[in-house]
Motif scaffolding. Sequence first.
Motif, PDB file in Angstrom:
ATOM      1  N   THR A  73       0.851  -1.190   0.000  1.00 32.36           N
ATOM      2  CA  THR A  73       0.000   0.000   0.000  1.00 32.36           C
ATOM      3  C   THR A  73       0.885   1.237   0.000  1.00 32.36           C
ATOM      4  N   LEU A  74       0.532   2.195  -0.856  1.00 34.75           N
ATOM      5  CA  LEU A  74       1.238   3.463  -0.943  1.00 34.75           C
ATOM      6  C   LEU A  74       0.220   4.572  -0.685  1.00 34.75           C
ATOM      7  N   ILE A  75       0.523   5.437   0.281  1.00 34.47           N
ATOM      8  CA  ILE A  75      -0.365   6.555   0.613  1.00 34.47           C
ATOM      9  C   ILE A  75       0.379   7.845   0.270  1.00 34.47           C
ATOM     10  N   LEU A  76      -0.239   8.661  -0.602  1.00 36.25           N
ATOM     11  CA  LEU A  76       0.361   9.920  -1.031  1.00 36.25           C
ATOM     12  C   LEU A  76      -0.474  11.094  -0.553  1.00 36.25           C
ATOM     13  N   SER A  77       0.200  12.070   0.042  1.00 36.48           N
ATOM     14  CA  SER A  77      -0.450  13.336   0.367  1.00 36.48           C
ATOM     15  C   SER A  77       0.450  14.440  -0.175  1.00 36.48           C
ATOM     16  N   ILE A  83       4.737   4.243   2.885  1.00 37.27           N
ATOM     17  CA  ILE A  83       4.849   2.930   2.258  1.00 37.27           C
ATOM     18  C   ILE A  83       4.464   1.915   3.317  1.00 37.27           C
ATOM     19  N   LEU A  84       3.395   1.147   3.065  1.00 39.54           N
ATOM     20  CA  LEU A  84       2.976   0.127   4.021  1.00 39.54           C
ATOM     21  C   LEU A  84       3.357  -1.248   3.494  1.00 39.54           C
ATOM     22  N   GLU A  85       4.111  -1.979   4.281  1.00 37.64           N
ATOM     23  CA  GLU A  85       4.429  -3.382   4.008  1.00 37.64           C
ATOM     24  C   GLU A  85       3.644  -4.166   5.042  1.00 37.64           C
ATOM     25  N   VAL A  86       2.602  -4.841   4.596  1.00 39.55           N
ATOM     26  CA  VAL A  86       1.646  -5.458   5.504  1.00 39.55           C
ATOM     27  C   VAL A  86       2.034  -6.912   5.788  1.00 39.55           C
ATOM     28  N   LYS A  87       1.988  -7.254   7.063  1.00 40.66           N
ATOM     29  CA  LYS A  87       2.198  -8.631   7.503  1.00 40.66           C
ATOM     30  C   LYS A  87       0.997  -9.033   8.351  1.00 40.66           C
ATOM     31  N   ASN A  88       0.682 -10.298   8.356  1.00 41.05           N
ATOM     32  CA  ASN A  88      -0.425 -10.803   9.170  1.00 41.05           C
ATOM     33  C   ASN A  88       0.088 -12.025   9.912  1.00 41.05           C
ATOM     34  N   LYS A  89       0.729 -11.768  11.031  1.00 44.86           N
ATOM     35  CA  LYS A  89       1.353 -12.847  11.792  1.00 44.86           C
ATOM     36  C   LYS A  89       0.894 -12.781  13.229  1.00 44.86           C
ATOM     37  N   GLN A  90       0.996 -13.885  13.916  1.00 49.99           N
ATOM     38  CA  GLN A  90       0.582 -13.938  15.312  1.00 49.99           C
ATOM     39  C   GLN A  90       1.774 -13.735  16.232  1.00 49.99           C
ATOM     40  N   GLY A  91       1.483 -13.509  17.506  1.00 50.31           N
ATOM     41  CA  GLY A  91       2.534 -13.400  18.497  1.00 50.31           C
ATOM     42  C   GLY A  91       2.873 -11.970  18.847  1.00 50.31           C
ATOM     43  N   THR A  92       3.985 -11.827  19.571  1.00 47.51           N
ATOM     44  CA  THR A  92       4.474 -10.530  20.006  1.00 47.51           C
ATOM     45  C   THR A  92       5.732 -10.190  19.217  1.00 47.51           C
ATOM     46  N   PHE A  93       5.747  -8.995  18.638  1.00 45.51           N
ATOM     47  CA  PHE A  93       6.890  -8.550  17.851  1.00 45.51           C
ATOM     48  C   PHE A  93       7.644  -7.471  18.599  1.00 45.51           C
TER      49      PHE A  93
END
Length: 131
Positions: A73-77, A83-93
């Motif tokens: 995902t890229l958000i421009l204003s 720049i969003l690099e999306v992860k979908n993981k469980q646990g504590t980071f």
Amino acid sequence: MTRNCYSYEALFRWLLAQYRQHEAIVSEYKREKAGYDGEKNVDYKLSTYPQKDFFVFQGIRLQNPPFYFQIDTLILSKKVIFILEVKNKQGTFKYDSKQRQLTQEVDGQIKSFKDPILQAEGTKSRICKYG
């Protein structure tokens, strides 16, 4: 869905029943599907905001010869680019800025990952070639 999710779903339709439960195939598919679900969740949440002061682009694939790279995902204003690099993981980071390392803890087990900030910096430098 990402191209990989489609590939796995097509594979499952053609595989004989006894091979559909193969651990490596199912594990990879679940990983791809979790990533896709995470991206869709972020896309939905972004869609709930009024987008009059910024633009949102999802699933961008750009060429950086001789290779391509992908931006979730890229958000421009007018003032900033996200720049969003999306992860979908469980646990504590946890991110250790001194060691430049990301760790994940799930059920007492710790796993290390590449530095996500370095990944974002690399993407940023590739994008700057377009500007």
